[in-house]
Design an enzyme around this catalytic site. Structure first.
Site: not given
Ligand SMILES: NC(=O)c1ccc[n+]([C@@H]2O[C@H](COP(=O)([O-])OP(=O)(O)OC[C@H]3O[C@@H](n4cnc5c(N)ncnc54)[C@H](OP(=O)(O)O)[C@@H]3O)[C@@H](O)[C@H]2O)c1
Length: 270
Positions: A141, A154, A158
């Site tokens: 991130s 966070y 990270k």
């Molecule tokens: N969203 C943003 O704006 C943003 C910005 C910068 C970086 N990121 C990074 O991008 C990545 C993805 O973020 P996102 O926002 O796309 O996430 P998200 O929409 O919350 O999706 C998370 C995914 O991970 C799975 N998951 C969560 N905990 C898990 C566990 N313990 N074991 C196995 N699967 C698990 C969830 O499924 P289940 O809940 O069914 O397990 C889901 O498929 C993260 O590393 C985040 O820090 C996100």
């Protein structure tokens, strides 16, 4: 026919958000894709959607905060597809909160989901990726390189992923493995305006906004996924989105007080 034809990509947390977009892009480029998540219904739905688009997809219910689930996930992948060419460590969770209000238990939990899941998966998959001289992609991130206020544990959870990715890169490059560290700003999603409403209820307005209020346009997940696969093809070490954030990272090393002033001004409570 692309270089990804018949390659195997394992994406943690591929049932939603960025992980789902990365799974889709690898599938449309001809790779066999493995996705995992804890919620079976959501995983099945995503698996079906990807298959309808022609993808070859294995779905495995797994909580990768548990070592035995990690071992079972890797075993199922090898049983079904025989190899692993790409590991995408995508699972992670953002948060909101004043740092002094975050308990040690919450720090431990954040470190586990945002850092140790990648360590567990990388250790389990390394022999296979070494065998194929493949790719390890760690999703960080902007908050993995530069903290902003009120994001709870966070950034602290990270930042270690940045050091881990750099050391992996240095140790595995001579073995032919490509390591990519991805630092995205906010990723566009339907619930981005309300996602942190509860956690940030008592915090300044900026904390409720995507990225903790950074003045950065959200990138659509599909576009980010396409950029990630291109970086794998070119074996790039890092992808920072937006790229201009690199200037802030460099400034923070050279002149931390100035970098802090810029961050404070750009995330001031509105
Ligand atoms: N969203 C943003 O704006 C943003 C910005 C910068 C970086 N990121 C990074 O991008 C990545 C993805 O973020 P996102 O926002 O796309 O996430 P998200 O929409 O919350 O999706 C998370 C995914 O991970 C799975 N998951 C969560 N905990 C898990 C566990 N313990 N074991 C196995 N699967 C698990 C969830 O499924 P289940 O809940 O069914 O397990 C889901 O498929 C993260 O590393 C985040 O820090 C996100």
């Amino acid at each position: 026919m692309t270089q990804w034809n018949d390659k195997v990509a394992l994406i943690t947390g591929g049932s939603a958000g960025l992980g789902r977009a990365i799974a889709a892009v690898f599938a449309t480029h001809g790779a066999k894709v493995v996705i995992c998540g804890r919620d079976q219904a959501r995983l099945d739905l995503t698996g079906e959607q990807l298959r309808r688009q022609g993808g070859r997809v294995l779905t495995v219910v797994a909580n990768i905060q548990q070592q035995h689930d990690v071992d079972a996930l890797v075993a199922r992948t090898i049983e079904s597809f025989g190899q692993i060419d790409v590991l995408v460590n995508n699972v992670g969770r953002s948060s909101r909160g004043k740092l002094l209000d975050v308990s040690v238990e919450d720090f431990r939990d954040a470190l586990d989901i945002n850092f140790l899941t990648a360590v567990r998966m990388t250790r389990a998959v390394a022999p296979y990726v070494l065998a194929t001289r493949g790719h390890i992609v760690n999703i960080g991130s902007l908050g993995a390189k530069s903290a902003v206020r009120f994001m709870g544990a966070y950034p602290s959870s990270k930042f270690p992923l940045a050091g881990y990715s750099q050391q992996l890169r240095l140790e595995l490059a001579p073995e032919g493995v490509h390591v990519l560290f991805v630092c995205p700003g906010p990723i566009a999603r339907d619930d981005s305006e309300t996602r942190y409403a509860q956690q940030a209820a008592d915090l300044p307005e900026s904390a409720k906004r995507p990225g903790g209020g950074v003045n950065v346009k959200a990138i659509p997940p599909d576009e980010l996924a396409r950029r990630i696969i291109r970086c794998c093809e070119r074996r790039k070490p890092e992808l920072v989105v937006p790229g201009k954030a690199r200037l802030l990272f460099a400034l923070a090393q050279l002149w931390p007080s100035l970098a802090d002033r810029i961050i404070l001004r750009s995330t001031r409570a509105k």
